[in-house]
Write a protein that holds these residues in place. Sequence first.
Motif, short mmCIF file in Angstrom:
data_model
loop_
_atom_site.label_atom_id
_atom_site.label_comp_id
_atom_site.label_asym_id
_atom_site.label_seq_id
_atom_site.Cartn_x
_atom_site.Cartn_y
_atom_site.Cartn_z
N SER A 31 78.98 -3.90 38.48
CA SER A 31 80.15 -3.01 38.50
C SER A 31 79.96 -1.82 37.57
CB SER A 31 81.40 -3.79 38.10
OG SER A 31 81.72 -4.77 39.07
N ARG A 32 79.11 -1.94 36.55
CA ARG A 32 78.88 -0.84 35.61
C ARG A 32 78.06 0.28 36.19
NH1 ARG A 32 77.02 -5.12 31.05
NH2 ARG A 32 79.00 -6.26 30.90
N ILE A 33 77.33 -0.04 37.29
CA ILE A 33 76.50 1.03 37.89
C ILE A 33 76.88 1.30 39.35
CG2 ILE A 33 74.58 0.50 36.33
CD1 ILE A 33 73.19 -0.84 38.74
N PHE A 34 77.96 0.65 39.82
CA PHE A 34 78.40 0.79 41.20
C PHE A 34 79.80 1.40 41.21
CE2 PHE A 34 80.09 -1.30 45.21
CZ PHE A 34 79.31 -0.54 46.08
N THR A 35 80.07 2.21 42.19
CA THR A 35 81.34 2.95 42.23
C THR A 35 82.49 2.10 42.76
OG1 THR A 35 80.64 3.85 44.36
CG2 THR A 35 80.33 5.24 42.40
N LYS A 36 82.51 0.83 42.40
CA LYS A 36 83.60 -0.05 42.77
C LYS A 36 83.55 -1.26 41.86
CE LYS A 36 85.79 -2.33 46.73
NZ LYS A 36 85.75 -2.54 48.20
N ASP A 37 84.73 -1.72 41.39
CA ASP A 37 84.80 -2.91 40.56
C ASP A 37 84.69 -4.14 41.46
OD1 ASP A 37 85.26 -4.88 38.77
OD2 ASP A 37 87.31 -4.28 38.24
N LEU A 38 83.65 -4.92 41.23
CA LEU A 38 83.37 -6.08 42.09
C LEU A 38 83.94 -7.38 41.53
CD1 LEU A 38 79.62 -5.24 42.83
CD2 LEU A 38 81.58 -4.85 44.35
N SER A 39 84.62 -7.30 40.40
CA SER A 39 85.06 -8.54 39.74
C SER A 39 86.12 -9.29 40.52
CB SER A 39 85.58 -8.22 38.33
OG SER A 39 86.69 -7.33 38.41
N LYS A 40 86.90 -8.58 41.34
CA LYS A 40 87.99 -9.24 42.04
C LYS A 40 87.85 -9.19 43.57
CE LYS A 40 91.57 -8.74 38.51
NZ LYS A 40 90.92 -8.04 37.44
N VAL A 41 86.74 -8.71 44.08
CA VAL A 41 86.58 -8.62 45.54
C VAL A 41 86.36 -10.01 46.11
CG1 VAL A 41 85.64 -6.29 45.39
CG2 VAL A 41 84.08 -8.26 45.45
N LYS A 42 86.65 -10.17 47.38
CA LYS A 42 86.48 -11.46 48.04
C LYS A 42 84.99 -11.80 48.16
CE LYS A 42 90.69 -11.28 50.85
NZ LYS A 42 91.24 -11.29 52.23
N PRO A 43 84.65 -13.09 48.08
CA PRO A 43 83.24 -13.48 48.25
C PRO A 43 82.80 -13.30 49.68
CG PRO A 43 84.65 -15.42 48.11
CD PRO A 43 85.53 -14.25 47.82
#
Length: 432
Positions: A31-43
């Motif tokens: 998430s630190r290098i991607f333009t979207k926060d992946l911490s809460k996305v669905k698996p």
Amino acid sequence: MNDTICALATAPGGALGIIRISGPQSHGILSRIFTKDLSKVKPNTIHYGHIVESDAVSQHQNIIDEVMVSVFRTPHSYTGEDAAEITCHGSRYILNKVLELLIKHGCRMAEPGEYTQRAYLNGKMDLSQAEAVADLIASTNKATHQIAMSQLRGHFSTELAQLREQLLKLTSLLELELDFSDHEDLEFADRSELLKLTKKIDNHITRLVESFETGQAIKQGIPVAIVGKTNVGKSTLLNRLLKEDRAIVSNIHGTTRDTIEDTIDIQGITFRFIDTAGIRHTDDRIERMGIDRSMAAAQRARIILMMTEPGIPYPDITVRDDQTVIRIENKTETFQAKYGVGLDELRQRLVDAAPKTNANNVIVTNARHYDALLRAHDSILRVIDGLQQQLSGDLLSEDLRQTLDTLAEITGGQITPQETLNNIFQHFCVGK
């Protein structure tokens, strides 16, 4: 196992490249290098965005690549951990830059085979299935692919589990008797039934041991010896099958002085053809050595192509019961090696004579498995011998336990020393 690892999972040089990440901090680091926060996305979802590098001075973000990111959460990933895969463009610069950013933010580069090792340690597969991953990657034809898929899908593991279940039943009954050793006349296990079941188990282990020879033949190429008297067209046939001038063709008798080998694939099966010196009486010492090697090659072969031509008898050689002999009369209307007449029919006969494989077959191809099965066979034979000699239950139980432990080495269900694991996984490619 607490580290988060990354590696390139595809060969460099393609249009696209995949970088695989696995470990507890996978989504946070990405998430630190991607333009979207992946911490809460669905698996098990895929997300479009950009890989960016932040400039600490100007706070400006430089776009490295336009990518797709697949997100997986524990335990539903290849490794059983939180994981992600970044699909980038295949530029070597882009792939190295993305790996550099991941390492900068907390990943470390994976060791060879570490992803599959983590999958094993996290219970996603047993040891024999983990080794099948390497075999699947190395498969070169349909037959080797089917064997690897069978093992990866757990067919070999299932057979071993059934054997171990039967052995555990025997061991439990014998050890129960030991708990009541004060009662000498007490038997929980009928010895005649034990002997019958033990022999059945040994037959099963023996079948697996014997399959190793077939497995090696399939992996290395099924050996096919072309034998016959001089000048009946053996070298011409080899050249025709290989579609190249591999062997010298001449009307001079005794041209071939040594065996010549090469492999070809026919309908997904690899055959290793061996052209041999023509068999005849000769006083030439060198030619005689070639003929001796011809006879040795025929003994090693799984299939023998025995060639002749009208008016010339087939060579007189000893053939084993486990060998297939295909007789060819060359220089006739139905078979002409020089012009390719009858070759399609010959190819089909070779395929028909080859060992049969499918995704459900259990064929042992791994030398480590073979060694363990041989030792298990020795142990179970001692049990059979002990039952026939009416040895005490404690001695029988010890040999049964040894058989169980030896079979467990194959799947990793017992003690698995770190040296064994490292030896297996260090031969994997990075990214697997």
